[in-house]
Design a protein around this motif. Structure first.
Motif, mmCIF file in Angstrom:
data_model
loop_
_atom_site.group_PDB
_atom_site.id
_atom_site.type_symbol
_atom_site.label_atom_id
_atom_site.label_comp_id
_atom_site.label_asym_id
_atom_site.label_seq_id
_atom_site.Cartn_x
_atom_site.Cartn_y
_atom_site.Cartn_z
ATOM 1 N N HIS A 127 23.146 -35.750 -6.306
ATOM 2 C CA HIS A 127 22.751 -37.137 -5.557
ATOM 3 C C HIS A 127 21.788 -37.424 -4.757
ATOM 4 O O HIS A 127 20.451 -36.077 -3.978
ATOM 5 C CB HIS A 127 24.000 -37.137 -4.153
ATOM 6 N N SER A 164 20.751 -44.801 -1.472
ATOM 7 C CA SER A 164 21.445 -43.109 -1.538
ATOM 8 C C SER A 164 22.243 -43.850 -3.707
ATOM 9 O O SER A 164 21.938 -44.447 -3.594
ATOM 10 C CB SER A 164 22.953 -43.082 -1.209
ATOM 11 N N ASP A 166 23.431 -41.496 -7.123
ATOM 12 C CA ASP A 166 23.511 -40.344 -8.453
ATOM 13 C C ASP A 166 23.532 -40.304 -8.771
ATOM 14 O O ASP A 166 22.916 -41.311 -9.749
ATOM 15 C CB ASP A 166 25.203 -39.931 -7.434
ATOM 16 N N THR A 178 22.419 -46.382 -8.364
ATOM 17 C CA THR A 178 22.297 -46.290 -6.456
ATOM 18 C C THR A 178 22.529 -48.254 -6.305
ATOM 19 O O THR A 178 22.135 -48.801 -6.604
ATOM 20 C CB THR A 178 20.375 -45.924 -6.932
ATOM 21 N N ASP A 210 22.777 -30.906 -8.598
ATOM 22 C CA ASP A 210 24.703 -29.893 -8.105
ATOM 23 C C ASP A 210 24.621 -29.079 -9.413
ATOM 24 O O ASP A 210 24.455 -29.038 -10.176
ATOM 25 C CB ASP A 210 25.788 -31.389 -8.232
#
Length: 232
Positions: A127, A164, A166, A178, A210
Motif C-alpha cells: 500500500h 493513496s 495498493d 490508486t 506487505d
C-alpha cells in the motif's frame, strides 16, 4: 423506393434543371420567367437543405465519437516507459518487510511508473501514500452502468493533496490501484481514480510492502479486478 416514384422525382428534377438553364439564357417569356424563378429558388432551397442535412449528420457523428472517448475500459493496458526519471530507494535494508521511496520528477507519468516499479521489484502486496505536484492529469469516475471510467481532465499545475493506493496480484502480475485528490490555484479540489498523472516538479511515494501476497479476481458484474482475501 418505388421505381415509378423514383423515376418521377428524377424527371421532375431534370425538368427543373432545364427551366433553370433556360432562365439563365433569357429564352423564356415573362410568365415562364416568373415560374422559372420560382423553380430556381426551389432548387437552391433543396440544395441548402441537403447541405444542412450533411452538416447535421457530420456533427452528430463527431459528437458520438467525442462521447465515446470520454470513457475508458478498466482493462485498458497501462503504458510503459513513461517515467524515465523515476528513482527508487530501499529505506530499510536487511529488514524482512521492505519499505521503498519511489520518487518521480518533471514530466514523469506516475501511474505508468508505479506499475513498472511493481513489476521490477516483484511487489506482491503493498500500500502507498504520496504528496507532490502535477501539471496535467486524467482522473476517472467509475460508471457502473457502462462498466467504464468517465474521464476527468485536470489541466495545468495542481498540488497533490493526497494520493493513496495498493498493489495486488492478478493472474500472477502486480496491479496498481490508486486514487488522488488535487488542489487548484484557487484552493478547490478534484478527485478520482488515477488514469494518468504528469509530475511537476516531483511526486514522493512511500511504499511499505506487505508480508503476505494479496490476490485479485475479475468481477463480472463490474469488469473490475477486486481484491479477494479468500484467494491464496
Amino acid at each position: 423506393m418505388n421505381p415509378i416514384t423514383s423515376a418521377k422525382k428524377s424527371s421532375d428534377l431534370s425538368e427543373m434543371a432545364t427551366w433553370a438553364v433556360r432562365l439563365r439564357r433569357g429564352s423564356l417569356n415573362p410568365a415562364s420567367r416568373v415560374a422559372a424563378h420560382d423553380l430556381d429558388r426551389m432548387i437552391k432551397i433543396k440544395r441548402l437543405g441537403c447541405i444542412l442535412l450533411l452538416i447535421g449528420i457530420a456533427g452528430l457523428m463527431g459528437y458520438s465519437q467525442e462521447k465515446a472517448t470520454e470513457y475508458v475500459s478498466p482493462s485498458e493496458a497501462v503504458p510503459r516507459g513513461k517515467a524515465p526519471k523515476m528513482q527508487v530507494q530501499l529505506l530499510n535494508p536487511g529488514e524482512p518487510t521492505k519499505q521503498y521511496a519511489v520518487i518521480f520528477y518533471q514530466g514523469d507519468e506516475a501511474f505508468s511508473g508505479l506499475s513498472e516499479f511493481a513489476d521490477k521489484y516483484h511487489i506482491t502486496s503493498a500500500h502507498f501514500t504520496a504528496i507532490g505536484a502535477l501539471n496535467g492529469a486524467t482522473l476517472g469516475w467509475f460508471d457502473p452502468q457502462r462498466k467504464m471510467y468517465k474521464k476527468i481532465p485536470i489541466n495545468g499545475q495542481h498540488e497533490v493533496i493526497g494520493m493513496s493506493g495498493d498493489i495486488a496480484l492478478y493472474q500472477g502480475k502486480p496491479v496498481v490501484h490508486t486514487h488522488m485528490v488535487v488542489g487548484s490555484p484557487d484552493g478547490t479540489t478534484r478527485a478520482g481514480h488515477i488514469l494518468a498523472a504528469y509530475v511537476s516538479p516531483t511526486l514522493e511515494v512511500m511504499v511499505p510492502v506487505d508480508p503476505i501476497a494479496m490476490q485479485k479476481r475479475l468481477d463480472p458484474a463490474t469488469d473490475l479486478t477486486l481484491i479477494d482475501p479468500a484467494l491464496k
